[in-house]
Design a protein around this motif. Sequence first.
Motif, PDB file in Angstrom:
ATOM      1  N   LEU A 225      13.999  20.466  -7.463  1.00  0.00           N
ATOM      2  CA  LEU A 225      13.531  21.676  -6.798  1.00  0.00           C
ATOM      3  C   LEU A 225      12.391  22.315  -7.585  1.00  0.00           C
ATOM      4  O   LEU A 225      12.480  22.469  -8.811  1.00  0.00           O
ATOM      5  CB  LEU A 225      14.700  22.665  -6.704  1.00  0.00           C
ATOM      6  CG  LEU A 225      14.606  23.851  -5.771  1.00  0.00           C
ATOM      7  CD1 LEU A 225      14.498  23.399  -4.324  1.00  0.00           C
ATOM      8  CD2 LEU A 225      15.839  24.735  -5.950  1.00  0.00           C
ATOM      9  N   THR A 226      11.316  22.675  -6.877  1.00  0.00           N
ATOM     10  CA  THR A 226      10.272  23.488  -7.480  1.00  0.00           C
ATOM     11  C   THR A 226      10.659  24.945  -7.374  1.00  0.00           C
ATOM     12  O   THR A 226      10.957  25.438  -6.283  1.00  0.00           O
ATOM     13  CB  THR A 226       8.930  23.281  -6.747  1.00  0.00           C
ATOM     14  OG1 THR A 226       8.531  21.905  -6.872  1.00  0.00           O
ATOM     15  CG2 THR A 226       7.850  24.166  -7.329  1.00  0.00           C
ATOM     16  N   LEU A 227      10.682  25.633  -8.512  1.00  0.00           N
ATOM     17  CA  LEU A 227      10.895  27.077  -8.497  1.00  0.00           C
ATOM     18  C   LEU A 227       9.509  27.711  -8.516  1.00  0.00           C
ATOM     19  O   LEU A 227       8.918  27.944  -9.566  1.00  0.00           O
ATOM     20  CB  LEU A 227      11.727  27.502  -9.707  1.00  0.00           C
ATOM     21  CG  LEU A 227      12.276  28.922  -9.690  1.00  0.00           C
ATOM     22  CD1 LEU A 227      13.199  29.137  -8.503  1.00  0.00           C
ATOM     23  CD2 LEU A 227      13.003  29.228 -10.997  1.00  0.00           C
ATOM     24  N   ASP A 228       8.982  27.948  -7.320  1.00  0.00           N
ATOM     25  CA  ASP A 228       7.560  28.243  -7.161  1.00  0.00           C
ATOM     26  C   ASP A 228       7.282  29.735  -7.300  1.00  0.00           C
ATOM     27  O   ASP A 228       7.230  30.486  -6.329  1.00  0.00           O
ATOM     28  CB  ASP A 228       7.086  27.743  -5.787  1.00  0.00           C
ATOM     29  CG  ASP A 228       5.570  27.728  -5.690  1.00  0.00           C
ATOM     30  OD1 ASP A 228       4.911  28.252  -6.610  1.00  0.00           O
ATOM     31  OD2 ASP A 228       5.042  27.194  -4.697  1.00  0.00           O
ATOM     32  N   ASP A 229       7.062  30.170  -8.538  1.00  0.00           N
ATOM     33  CA  ASP A 229       6.687  31.558  -8.777  1.00  0.00           C
ATOM     34  C   ASP A 229       5.171  31.724  -8.908  1.00  0.00           C
ATOM     35  O   ASP A 229       4.674  32.746  -9.380  1.00  0.00           O
ATOM     36  CB  ASP A 229       7.391  32.117 -10.011  1.00  0.00           C
ATOM     37  CG  ASP A 229       7.141  31.297 -11.272  1.00  0.00           C
ATOM     38  OD1 ASP A 229       6.395  30.292 -11.189  1.00  0.00           O
ATOM     39  OD2 ASP A 229       7.691  31.642 -12.335  1.00  0.00           O
TER      40      ASP A 229
END
Length: 609
Positions: A225-229
Amino acid sequence: MPTSGDAAEEPGNPAQDGTLRPHRLDEPTFAGLCSAGESLRATHALLDAEYSRRLLLLRVLVDEVAARPAAAGPLAPVRAAWELLARSQRRSPRAVHRLLMDPQTGLWAAQVLRRLRGTQDADGPLWSDVGRLHALAAAAAVRAGLDFRILVPAREGAVLLPSLGRAESGVAEPWGVAEVSGRDGTARIRYESDVVDMPVDAQDAPGWSGLRRLTLSHQGLTLDLTLDDLARYPVIAGTPGPDRLDEPRLRHWRRGLERAWALLVEDHRESAEALAAGLSSLVPLPPADRFRPRSASASEAFGCVTMSAQDTRVPEDEAASELAVTLVHEFRHTLLNGLMHLTPLAAEDCPDLFRAPWRDDPRPLTGVLHGAFAFSGVARFWRTRVARDSGSARERARFEYALWRRESRATLEVLRGHCALTETGRRLVNGLLADLSSWDADPLPEPTLTLAAQAAAHHRAAWRAHHLVPDEATVGATADSWLRGSEPPVLAAEETGSVVTDPAGCRIDAFAHLVRLRIADPHAFAVARGGGPRPNGVTPADVAHVAGDLAEAATRYAEEAARPASWGGLGLLLGTGRPELLRAVSRSVTRSSGRTPSPAELARWLARA
């Protein structure tokens, strides 16, 4: 990049070679979607279709920009970026596939096409959005290990390379142009006199913020999973982008997601398998109210959810369940969006608005169908938790299961015969209803069923008080009867009036919210009952109602009559089934006589109708 042809691949295996081909769901795959569960086979099929759709969007975008060379502004012609992307795909098709399936790519492509066609405004020059293609090409070339050089847009000194990270410079210009060059899988970003070298592992370094990735593994099943901040294009239109997470918040997200993933893998294996295949990105939001997580998905962002972090004061087991069910909920929206890209479920011009039991506001047909699809899965999640949890967690699961089984089924029954549904839409509704109906024999305690019925009735009454406008003739005749001191007129069995969205209709889930609090945190509920802090949107009348003090609740609802939802609560307790009429008659009598009638007396009088 090929844009036509017909690849011969195994069903459900996403295309990696850039070909576009027609997509149809076979009967077993479609049947997997017409249920309250998540299907791995259907997820693969929808991913396959979405990739071809992304290629088509890119092809259309490039052609439209190429016909308007000025749209590229100071950047290279758009076909130069396209050629670099094509070179990268020939070298590393899987890397480019992953990049094009990034949810941000879908959101960006849709926005640029809307801007090109004049249907959306956005901040910044058009070329800064068009230039995302150049940044995509640069990121693809880095991943493919190519040697290259290309100009890309910069915003307030920052250069974003999709799927890799963001370079920061000291340049303060709102919009500018930077040069990205690559060699052997590394990148250098030059913006005026500032130079940032992307580290080999793309992790954080001076001047560089790497895109965070979480790899969650449990019992042999992995969610990557990309934790796209760093997301520029919002999942919720019109909202600001996420804030960069500091290390404590990043650790909090990682711990919470690890616990949620373990729960899904152990107890909801089919859901977890589908999520592992189809969920790729999470955009973090700040914590929200307890039991009211903020979350959303978007039709152009397949595989992405945006959701709020759990408050650090919430017990870990509760937080894990909330995160897990929110992931399932939003992923089901993603699946339905994928299906709707292939076939319509309802006529687009249907003007009807409906009550959605999980929302404050009225919803159009496709919106309420979306919700019914998602909350059928939510009901299934809590059904499993009833069997697996114990103590107060099991009591909470029973309430959630009873509520969402009831509300999802009631909503689907309303939709079932609607003339605007397509044949596919009807099959979907019937399939969901069949699943929900098969659970009728599940044993649940009578008090739980009663609480669920009360919560549903409270939401319905508050929704009506806010959003239903009764027929003027009915209001006038009823007000005249009150002023004359006569009996209320007999009300028509078929309601007349219209649905008009009231922007003030917020947090009308007060009853269900308080039930959750009473189950999970009896002390906090007792504090609220004693006059202490209450959850947002909850009044003393709501607390008394859930506590079972109906006389006090009725008195307080009458005192809170300035709040539309209070007419709903008062009507429930005093037997008036149409709180919108009760509220409208009170206003009419006040205007005509200059005196405001007692809400309780008016409610008891109208109940005789």
